[in-house]
Scaffold this motif. Structure first.
Motif, short mmCIF file in Angstrom:
data_model
loop_
_atom_site.label_atom_id
_atom_site.label_comp_id
_atom_site.label_asym_id
_atom_site.label_seq_id
_atom_site.Cartn_x
_atom_site.Cartn_y
_atom_site.Cartn_z
N UNK A 18 38.25 37.33 50.96
CA UNK A 18 37.79 37.96 49.71
C UNK A 18 38.83 39.00 49.34
N UNK A 19 39.39 38.84 48.16
CA UNK A 19 40.46 39.73 47.70
C UNK A 19 39.85 40.88 46.93
N UNK A 20 40.20 42.09 47.34
CA UNK A 20 39.77 43.28 46.59
C UNK A 20 40.81 43.59 45.53
N UNK A 21 40.38 43.75 44.29
CA UNK A 21 41.35 44.09 43.24
C UNK A 21 41.86 45.53 43.41
N UNK A 22 43.00 45.80 42.85
CA UNK A 22 43.50 47.18 42.87
C UNK A 22 42.56 48.03 42.04
N UNK A 38 35.69 49.77 39.42
CA UNK A 38 35.63 48.79 38.33
C UNK A 38 34.60 47.71 38.71
N UNK A 39 33.99 47.07 37.72
CA UNK A 39 32.97 46.05 38.01
C UNK A 39 33.47 44.95 38.94
N UNK A 40 34.72 44.51 38.77
CA UNK A 40 35.22 43.43 39.63
C UNK A 40 35.39 43.90 41.08
N UNK A 41 35.66 45.19 41.27
CA UNK A 41 35.77 45.74 42.62
C UNK A 41 34.39 45.81 43.27
N UNK A 42 33.40 46.28 42.52
CA UNK A 42 32.02 46.31 43.03
C UNK A 42 31.57 44.91 43.42
N UNK A 43 31.89 43.94 42.59
CA UNK A 43 31.51 42.55 42.86
C UNK A 43 32.17 42.06 44.16
N UNK A 46 30.39 43.49 47.12
CA UNK A 46 29.12 42.80 47.32
C UNK A 46 29.35 41.45 47.99
N UNK A 47 30.43 40.75 47.61
CA UNK A 47 30.76 39.48 48.25
C UNK A 47 31.05 39.68 49.73
N UNK A 48 31.75 40.77 50.06
CA UNK A 48 32.04 41.06 51.47
C UNK A 48 30.74 41.29 52.23
N UNK A 53 26.49 39.30 56.05
CA UNK A 53 25.08 38.94 56.29
C UNK A 53 24.96 37.45 56.59
N UNK A 54 25.67 36.62 55.82
CA UNK A 54 25.61 35.17 56.07
C UNK A 54 26.07 34.83 57.48
N UNK A 55 27.15 35.45 57.91
CA UNK A 55 27.66 35.17 59.26
C UNK A 55 26.70 35.69 60.32
N UNK A 56 26.13 36.87 60.09
CA UNK A 56 25.16 37.44 61.02
C UNK A 56 23.97 36.50 61.17
#
Length: 68
Positions: A18-22, A38-43, A46-48, A53-56
């Motif tokens: 998962x790539x975090x934007x600058x 920024x919204x894309x960073x928050x998103x 959330x993906x991380x 959680x999925x792996x857990x």
């Protein structure tokens, strides 16, 4: 493109990349609060969280309930 090559290389070492934007809200090295990101960073964060959680759940079972 260099970024694509780096992502392809790193993908070989992890289940999900998962790539975090600058984002200046992260760049200053201080505590990170969601309201300055920024919204894309928050998103991406959330993906991380969802990936963790999925792996857990995969490793320890989705049926685990929290004790109250």
């Amino acid at each position: 493109m260099v970024r694509d090559a780096i992502e392809e290389y790193l993908s070989a070492f992890c289940r999900q990349l998962i790539v975090l934007p600058r984002d200046r809200g992260v760049a200053d090295g201080d505590l990170v609060t969601l309201d300055v990101l920024k919204p894309e960073t928050r998103r991406a964060y959330k993906e991380i969280g969802a990936a963790v959680v999925d792996r857990y759940q995969h490793d320890f079972g989705a049926g685990m309930a929290t004790e109250s």
